[in-house]
Design a protein around this motif. Sequence first.
Motif, PDB file in Angstrom:
ATOM      1  N   VAL A  15       0.842  -1.195   0.000  1.00 15.27           N
ATOM      2  CA  VAL A  15       0.000   0.000   0.000  1.00 15.27           C
ATOM      3  C   VAL A  15       0.879   1.247   0.000  1.00 15.27           C
ATOM      4  CG1 VAL A  15      -1.759   1.289   1.257  1.00 15.27           C
ATOM      5  CG2 VAL A  15      -1.883  -1.215   1.152  1.00 15.27           C
ATOM      6  N   ALA A  16       1.907   1.265   0.836  1.00 13.59           N
ATOM      7  CA  ALA A  16       2.814   2.412   0.901  1.00 13.59           C
ATOM      8  C   ALA A  16       3.509   2.626  -0.444  1.00 13.59           C
ATOM      9  CB  ALA A  16       3.841   2.215   2.006  1.00 13.59           C
ATOM     10  N   ARG A  17       3.948   1.550  -1.070  1.00 15.42           N
ATOM     11  CA  ARG A  17       4.596   1.666  -2.390  1.00 15.42           C
ATOM     12  C   ARG A  17       3.629   2.216  -3.433  1.00 15.42           C
ATOM     13  NH1 ARG A  17       7.123  -3.382  -0.613  1.00 15.42           N
ATOM     14  NH2 ARG A  17       9.378  -3.090  -0.601  1.00 15.42           N
ATOM     15  N   ALA A  18       2.392   1.749  -3.410  1.00 12.85           N
ATOM     16  CA  ALA A  18       1.399   2.217  -4.381  1.00 12.85           C
ATOM     17  C   ALA A  18       1.105   3.700  -4.195  1.00 12.85           C
ATOM     18  CB  ALA A  18       0.115   1.394  -4.259  1.00 12.85           C
ATOM     19  N   GLY A  24       4.053  10.054  -7.702  1.00 12.46           N
ATOM     20  CA  GLY A  24       5.189  10.317  -8.571  1.00 12.46           C
ATOM     21  C   GLY A  24       6.527  10.069  -7.920  1.00 12.46           C
ATOM     22  N   GLY A  25       6.524   9.396  -6.783  1.00  8.58           N
ATOM     23  CA  GLY A  25       7.761   9.129  -6.068  1.00  8.58           C
ATOM     24  C   GLY A  25       8.558   7.997  -6.699  1.00  8.58           C
ATOM     25  N   SER A  26       9.836   7.994  -6.406  1.00  9.11           N
ATOM     26  CA  SER A  26      10.700   6.907  -6.854  1.00  9.11           C
ATOM     27  C   SER A  26      11.633   6.548  -5.706  1.00  9.11           C
ATOM     28  CB  SER A  26      11.498   7.324  -8.090  1.00  9.11           C
ATOM     29  OG  SER A  26      12.333   8.423  -7.782  1.00  9.11           O
ATOM     30  N   GLY A  27      12.323   5.470  -5.867  1.00  6.93           N
ATOM     31  CA  GLY A  27      13.250   5.045  -4.827  1.00  6.93           C
ATOM     32  C   GLY A  27      12.517   4.493  -3.621  1.00  6.93           C
ATOM     33  N   ASP A  28      13.171   4.576  -2.481  1.00  9.06           N
ATOM     34  CA  ASP A  28      12.593   3.965  -1.278  1.00  9.06           C
ATOM     35  C   ASP A  28      11.883   4.972  -0.376  1.00  9.06           C
ATOM     36  OD1 ASP A  28      14.781   5.257  -0.225  1.00  9.06           O
ATOM     37  OD2 ASP A  28      15.562   3.527   0.862  1.00  9.06           O
ATOM     38  N   ASP A  32       8.808   6.075   4.238  1.00 13.77           N
ATOM     39  CA  ASP A  32       8.300   7.167   5.071  1.00 13.77           C
ATOM     40  C   ASP A  32       6.781   7.103   5.229  1.00 13.77           C
ATOM     41  OD1 ASP A  32      10.880   8.149   5.330  1.00 13.77           O
ATOM     42  OD2 ASP A  32      10.643   9.571   3.673  1.00 13.77           O
ATOM     43  N   LEU A  33       6.116   6.348   4.356  1.00 17.28           N
ATOM     44  CA  LEU A  33       4.663   6.237   4.410  1.00 17.28           C
ATOM     45  C   LEU A  33       4.187   5.049   5.239  1.00 17.28           C
ATOM     46  CD1 LEU A  33       3.909   7.011   0.661  1.00 17.28           C
ATOM     47  CD2 LEU A  33       3.659   8.533   2.621  1.00 17.28           C
ATOM     48  N   MET A  34       5.094   4.227   5.720  1.00 19.98           N
ATOM     49  CA  MET A  34       4.679   3.018   6.437  1.00 19.98           C
ATOM     50  C   MET A  34       3.862   3.321   7.697  1.00 19.98           C
ATOM     51  SD  MET A  34       5.256   0.245   4.894  1.00 19.98           S
ATOM     52  CE  MET A  34       5.018  -0.892   6.249  1.00 19.98           C
ATOM     53  N   GLU A  35       4.306   4.230   8.512  1.00 16.47           N
ATOM     54  CA  GLU A  35       3.537   4.525   9.732  1.00 16.47           C
ATOM     55  C   GLU A  35       2.188   5.166   9.410  1.00 16.47           C
ATOM     56  OE1 GLU A  35       2.196   4.184  13.413  1.00 16.47           O
ATOM     57  OE2 GLU A  35       3.942   3.184  12.560  1.00 16.47           O
TER      58      GLU A  35
END
Length: 74
Positions: A15-18, A24-28, A32-35
Amino acid sequence: MARCSAGTTACPSEVARAVHAARGGSGDGWRDLMEPVRQAARRLAADGELEITQNGVVVDPSRAKGPVRLRPVR
């Protein structure tokens, strides 16, 4: 989660990756969205819109230890 088929689950990191990719993000930067994803999942579970599972069993998110999966309630 709206993209999940009935009965399927997603890992919070998926979900965080999506979300990261949709912005428009790239990389890891998704890490930062996990929490925020976990917090949203807990709210949705409390509202009865999402189930948080471990090994296919619905668990209390405040007591879950280790990897969890998210399953929309349809």
